[in-house]
Design a protein around this motif. Sequence first.
Motif, short mmCIF file in Angstrom:
data_model
loop_
_atom_site.label_atom_id
_atom_site.label_comp_id
_atom_site.label_asym_id
_atom_site.label_seq_id
_atom_site.Cartn_x
_atom_site.Cartn_y
_atom_site.Cartn_z
N VAL A 61 2.10 1.87 -3.47
CA VAL A 61 1.09 2.49 -4.33
C VAL A 61 0.96 3.98 -4.02
N ILE A 62 0.96 4.32 -2.75
CA ILE A 62 0.73 5.72 -2.38
C ILE A 62 1.92 6.59 -2.79
N VAL B 111 0.83 -1.20 0.00
CA VAL B 111 0.00 0.00 0.00
C VAL B 111 0.87 1.26 0.00
N PHE C 20 2.77 3.69 -10.59
CA PHE C 20 1.77 2.64 -10.41
C PHE C 20 0.66 2.77 -11.46
N GLN D 113 2.62 6.67 -6.88
CA GLN D 113 1.33 6.64 -7.54
C GLN D 113 1.45 6.80 -9.06
#
Lengths: 294, 282
Positions: B266-267, B263, B273, B270
Amino acid sequence: MQTKRTIFSNRALPIALIAPQLVITLIFFIWPALQAIRSSFEREDPFGLRTSFVWFQNYTRLFADPTYLSAFGRTLLFATAVTVLAMAFALVLAAAVSRVMRSANAYTTLLVWPYAVAPVVAGILWWFMFNPSIGILPYVLGQFGITWNHRTSGTDAMVLVVIAATWKQISYNFLFFLAGLQSIPNALSEAAAIDGAGPFKRFFTIVLPLLSPTTFFLLIINVNYAMFDTFGIIDGTTSGGPNQATNILVYKVYADGFLGLNIGSSAAQSVILMLIVIALVFVQFRFVERRVQY
Amino acid sequence: MVENRPLLNIATHLVLIIGVAIVVFPVYVAFIASTQAPGTFFRGVTPLLPGPAMIENYTTMLTDGMSTSGAPPLWLMLVNSTWMAVIVTVGKISISILSAYAIVYFRFPLRALCFWIVFVTLMLPVEVRIIPTFAVVSNLGLLNSYLGLTLPLIASATATFLFRQFFLTVPDELTEAARVDGAGPVKFFIDILLPLSRTNIAALSVIMFIYGWVQYLWPLLVTTDSRYYTVVMGIKRMAAYADQQPQWNLVMAAVILAMLPPVLIVIFMQRLFVKGLVETEK
């Protein structure tokens, strides 16, 4: 098939370059798939000593078996529910984010991370929220006079896995819808606004039709996801229960073959699932982005 | 924006806030649960405000784990998951970039057939060929090893397609210039194509790392030795156990730790991703 105008003329080098990929594919994909096809035509005796060739008996038995047929129907229901909910929810959020300017990035960040959550973890998160004795949601539902127990009620269990599977897939759909929305030229909406169409009319008559390639693509991906990638959600929560209520096809292959050791039947089920995946991939590559193009 | 509609703007933000709340709520509840003192979950309802035992719970899980459920300490499973994700990422990207290079820049016998064989992998997810694949891995003696965990997962049609698509957009003039200057295929690949593919490799790495991290069914099948458990599959064991002996505070600490690495990726990455996700699926 396309190549470059300028190419290198070595003979052995390209073979060596592609060999690792080919070897792994042959050993771990194609060979097992062929094995599955072979054992779907065989029956093993109870001691696993001899196998005999039984033609289509495993298949005819499957389609005469009410538990398999109901698993089929259940999978259809599950996949439809997850696809529709996850796509509708994501579309609303993507349309909303594409309307806001300054905070679009912040909202996007807050909405995309569930993509990185493993399905089994997503399942456990919701399993905990819905825990009949201490969970927060049964408590809230209880205030409205609704009793929740996914350990005994098949419907409750199904609702639980649908919610968990939907929750995990929203972020994916959201990103694709957002990319689709951003690729629609603003001039079209502006022209319609000058002609007097309000925001909702514009959305349904202009934006939504222009979005149909994305929608169709996501439809295939979501059906595929709901049918195959949700194994972890089922195994992490209900394990197909109570009383088969959440036993979808991909879980049944595992349960019958790995836990029930009914190799022939499980192999026949695998082959049927392969045919479904092949059909989905075929539709995706043959029709997506060609038919629904404006 | 086409016109200014204050009411609709408010409604938009409201929809988004509700959406974010629904998406975040399960993780919030899990985090709160992971901070509770032992014994909180014997009766009553899950609290919604943090408890006092966050540090104890996380330390217990990381160092000892829930020994009663037969799972090793969490740090070991996190290390295993990291290894698995990293090996899968590096493996997938290396073998697909090499095969895309072969397919685009060379002509060799059975090229089309090779391409189709790679394509077929898309049609055979692990879930539909569980038993025979397990049999192959077991016959090769790869059960309970990092090789067995990762090798069967590193064939990748999507990554190969992505690199193929990208190579087709690289101008032919570059290849011609390189050849005029006397560069062979290996030098061209290392000095020109690889640097040009940097962004694609980075974007794809993010996606592949997540893919490797969230694997569940495969580790479940090939690991019986708890030293090779990955965190995602280990959690299932603890959760099943927590149903009888409500140690949800510990289970949820494990859940949070298992989610955190992918997670955060992803953050914080971004843009890469999104690029990786949108391009691999095209």
